[in-house]
Design a protein around this motif. Structure first.
Motif, PDB file in Angstrom:
ATOM      1  N   PHE A  89      14.737   7.800   4.092  1.00  0.00           N
ATOM      2  CA  PHE A  89      13.325   8.112   4.302  1.00  0.00           C
ATOM      3  C   PHE A  89      12.807   9.463   4.049  1.00  0.00           C
ATOM      4  CE2 PHE A  89      13.553   4.496   7.303  1.00  0.00           C
ATOM      5  CZ  PHE A  89      13.329   3.275   6.377  1.00  0.00           C
ATOM      6  N   LEU A  90      13.653  10.351   4.526  1.00  0.00           N
ATOM      7  CA  LEU A  90      13.247  11.776   4.542  1.00  0.00           C
ATOM      8  C   LEU A  90      13.205  12.378   3.102  1.00  0.00           C
ATOM      9  CD1 LEU A  90      15.133  13.520   7.496  1.00  0.00           C
ATOM     10  CD2 LEU A  90      12.511  13.165   7.130  1.00  0.00           C
ATOM     11  N   THR A  91      14.316  11.918   2.357  1.00  0.00           N
ATOM     12  CA  THR A  91      14.310  12.472   0.644  1.00  0.00           C
ATOM     13  C   THR A  91      13.206  11.643   0.157  1.00  0.00           C
ATOM     14  OG1 THR A  91      16.654  12.017   0.904  1.00  0.00           O
ATOM     15  CG2 THR A  91      15.874  11.973  -1.188  1.00  0.00           C
ATOM     16  N   PHE A  92      12.768  10.413   0.586  1.00  0.00           N
ATOM     17  CA  PHE A  92      11.761   9.632  -0.152  1.00  0.00           C
ATOM     18  C   PHE A  92      10.365  10.502   0.203  1.00  0.00           C
ATOM     19  CE2 PHE A  92       8.391   6.713   0.153  1.00  0.00           C
ATOM     20  CZ  PHE A  92       8.497   6.016  -1.150  1.00  0.00           C
ATOM     21  N   SER A  93      10.132  10.827   1.504  1.00  0.00           N
ATOM     22  CA  SER A  93       8.982  11.370   1.910  1.00  0.00           C
ATOM     23  C   SER A  93       8.840  12.921   1.123  1.00  0.00           C
ATOM     24  CB  SER A  93       8.725  11.246   3.229  1.00  0.00           C
ATOM     25  OG  SER A  93       8.687  12.661   3.695  1.00  0.00           O
TER      26      SER A  93
ATOM     27  N   PHE B 125       4.627   2.611   4.078  1.00  0.00           N
ATOM     28  CA  PHE B 125       5.730   3.312   4.374  1.00  0.00           C
ATOM     29  C   PHE B 125       5.955   3.313   5.837  1.00  0.00           C
ATOM     30  CE2 PHE B 125       7.672   7.895   4.951  1.00  0.00           C
ATOM     31  CZ  PHE B 125       8.697   7.522   4.319  1.00  0.00           C
ATOM     32  N   ILE B 126       4.719   3.768   6.718  1.00  0.00           N
ATOM     33  CA  ILE B 126       4.775   3.774   8.109  1.00  0.00           C
ATOM     34  C   ILE B 126       5.406   2.543   8.641  1.00  0.00           C
ATOM     35  CG2 ILE B 126       3.623   4.230  10.206  1.00  0.00           C
ATOM     36  CD1 ILE B 126       1.984   6.204   8.677  1.00  0.00           C
ATOM     37  N   ALA B 127       4.903   1.319   8.140  1.00  0.00           N
ATOM     38  CA  ALA B 127       5.247   0.034   8.804  1.00  0.00           C
ATOM     39  C   ALA B 127       6.647  -0.201   8.297  1.00  0.00           C
ATOM     40  CB  ALA B 127       4.199  -1.305   7.839  1.00  0.00           C
ATOM     41  N   THR B 128       7.093   0.234   6.980  1.00  0.00           N
ATOM     42  CA  THR B 128       8.416  -0.291   6.806  1.00  0.00           C
ATOM     43  C   THR B 128       9.547   0.598   7.513  1.00  0.00           C
ATOM     44  OG1 THR B 128       7.860  -0.527   4.436  1.00  0.00           O
ATOM     45  CG2 THR B 128      10.186  -0.201   4.805  1.00  0.00           C
TER      46      THR B 128
ATOM     47  N   LYS C  93      11.640   0.133  -8.357  1.00  0.00           N
ATOM     48  CA  LYS C  93      10.609   0.386  -7.735  1.00  0.00           C
ATOM     49  C   LYS C  93      10.777   0.641  -6.147  1.00  0.00           C
ATOM     50  CE  LYS C  93       7.076  -1.766 -10.657  1.00  0.00           C
ATOM     51  NZ  LYS C  93       7.421  -2.755 -11.395  1.00  0.00           N
ATOM     52  N   ARG C  94       9.996   1.340  -5.665  1.00  0.00           N
ATOM     53  CA  ARG C  94      10.085   1.706  -4.055  1.00  0.00           C
ATOM     54  C   ARG C  94      10.117   0.239  -3.108  1.00  0.00           C
ATOM     55  NH1 ARG C  94       4.929   4.000  -5.036  1.00  0.00           N
ATOM     56  NH2 ARG C  94       5.947   6.010  -5.804  1.00  0.00           N
ATOM     57  N   PHE C  95      11.011   0.404  -2.211  1.00  0.00           N
ATOM     58  CA  PHE C  95      10.895  -0.875  -1.298  1.00  0.00           C
ATOM     59  C   PHE C  95      11.034  -2.063  -1.803  1.00  0.00           C
ATOM     60  CE2 PHE C  95       7.701   2.090   0.958  1.00  0.00           C
ATOM     61  CZ  PHE C  95       8.689   2.579   1.764  1.00  0.00           C
TER      62      PHE C  95
ATOM     63  N   ASN D 277      -3.277   6.106   0.538  1.00  0.00           N
ATOM     64  CA  ASN D 277      -3.307   5.771   1.876  1.00  0.00           C
ATOM     65  C   ASN D 277      -2.499   4.190   2.086  1.00  0.00           C
ATOM     66  OD1 ASN D 277      -4.607   7.798   2.738  1.00  0.00           O
ATOM     67  ND2 ASN D 277      -6.876   6.795   2.551  1.00  0.00           N
ATOM     68  N   ARG D 278      -2.593   3.393   0.995  1.00  0.00           N
ATOM     69  CA  ARG D 278      -2.022   2.224   1.332  1.00  0.00           C
ATOM     70  C   ARG D 278      -0.150   2.601   1.255  1.00  0.00           C
ATOM     71  NH1 ARG D 278      -3.362  -1.024  -3.603  1.00  0.00           N
ATOM     72  NH2 ARG D 278      -5.346  -0.772  -3.039  1.00  0.00           N
ATOM     73  N   LEU D 279      -0.045   3.508   0.291  1.00  0.00           N
ATOM     74  CA  LEU D 279       1.511   3.648   0.354  1.00  0.00           C
ATOM     75  C   LEU D 279       1.776   4.172   1.650  1.00  0.00           C
ATOM     76  CD1 LEU D 279       3.389   3.740  -2.084  1.00  0.00           C
ATOM     77  CD2 LEU D 279       3.039   6.474  -2.002  1.00  0.00           C
TER      78      LEU D 279
END
Ligand code: ADP
Length: 251
Positions: A84-88, A30-33, A197-199, A24-26
């Motif tokens: 973003f799409l690749t990441f998701s 993700f949404i915020a970024t 690491k992501r982000f 959930n945190r991730l």
């Protein structure tokens, strides 16, 4: 026995809850970024379009400049959305790679071709050296091109003027190595530990100016791992960096 079972099931449930909280945190991060990153190019496109609509420009030359800026922001937006799409997809573990016996030279040439125009516009010396005796690799061609384009783009983004980017592909101990070297800003040992690491971004303001969102290298690592390969970096602040991807060769 019953106590052991209760404790064990409690432990498993606790782990599942922990995983869910992390997920959930991730998602929230993700949404915020994503929202934040998309807002900036959208806002500048809006300002430029409004300026043109209101006729607030000196002459046709300036109008064309604004249109070119809109195009640039639009491209940047598409790049961000692709990442973003690749990441998701990666996060949902749905990225199905289409592995096939492929020539590393084909992959490398496609990546070099993809960045060539951009590189030729900046002050950039781009050397490509692809060895002639390369063994095939088992790879998803498009995914591996994405990896190399991300590395080449970074080499360009994180170098000052008078860039020198060296792209080499060679055999080493039964492995196919793709290396991207730059004479750019380099990385500290502390940053090196975190860049996959992501982000993660060393300098958010610099990365934002240079169109980043901190996902390129984590996507690259995910793809390389799925190919049973490795990705490493050798770098010094102020001197430059070399990223090397190694894939097992197949006969
Ligand atoms: P970004 O979209 O921010 O470029 P990446 O995941 O591709 O995200 O890279 C993460 C961070 O690693 C970048 O923000 C930058 O700080 C650093 N970095 C990546 N490549 C290089 C490089 N060639 N030279 C210096 N720093 C780099």
């Amino acid at each position: 026995m019953v106590i052991v079972l209760i404790l064990a099931s409690g432990g498993i449930a606790g782990q599942a809850v922990g995983r869910q909280i992390k997920l959930n945190r991730l998602k929230n991060d993700f949404i915020a970024t994503v929202s934040h990153e998309l807002k900036t190019p959208l806002a500048s496109m809006r300002v430029l379009a409004d300026t043109l609509l209101e006729g607030n420009y000196k002459d046709q030359k300036q109008a064309t400049e604004y249109l070119q800026l809109i195009c640039k922001e639009n491209k940047r937006l598409s790049g961000l959305i692709d990442n973003f799409l690749t990441f998701s997809r990666m996060e949902r573990n749905k990225h199905a790679f289409e592995m096939a016996k492929t020539s590393p030279a084909l992959i490398a040439n496609a990546a070099a071709e993809a960045v060539k125009t951009k590189f030729s516009k900046g002050q950039c010396e781009f050397d490509v050296n692809i060895s002639e005796d390369l063994t095939d690799v088992s790879a998803d061609h498009d995914a591996m091109v994405t990896v190399l384009v991300n590395l080449l783009d970074n080499a360009y983004k994180y170098s000052h003027d008078d860039k020198h980017i060296d792209f080499r592909v060679f055999n080493e101990d039964g492995l196919i190595c793709f290396s991207v070297s730059d004479n750019g800003i380099g990385l500290s040992p502390r940053a090196i530990k975190k860049i996959f690491k992501r982000f993660y971004q060393v300098d958010r303001s610099l990365s934002r100016r240079s169109e980043g969102c901190g996902l390129g290298l984590s996507i690259a690592k995910f793809i390389v791992d799925a190919h049973n390969g490795s990705i490493t970096v050798d770098s010094k602040p102020g001197t430059g960096s070399t990223f090397t991807v190694k894939l097992p060769a197949v006969n």
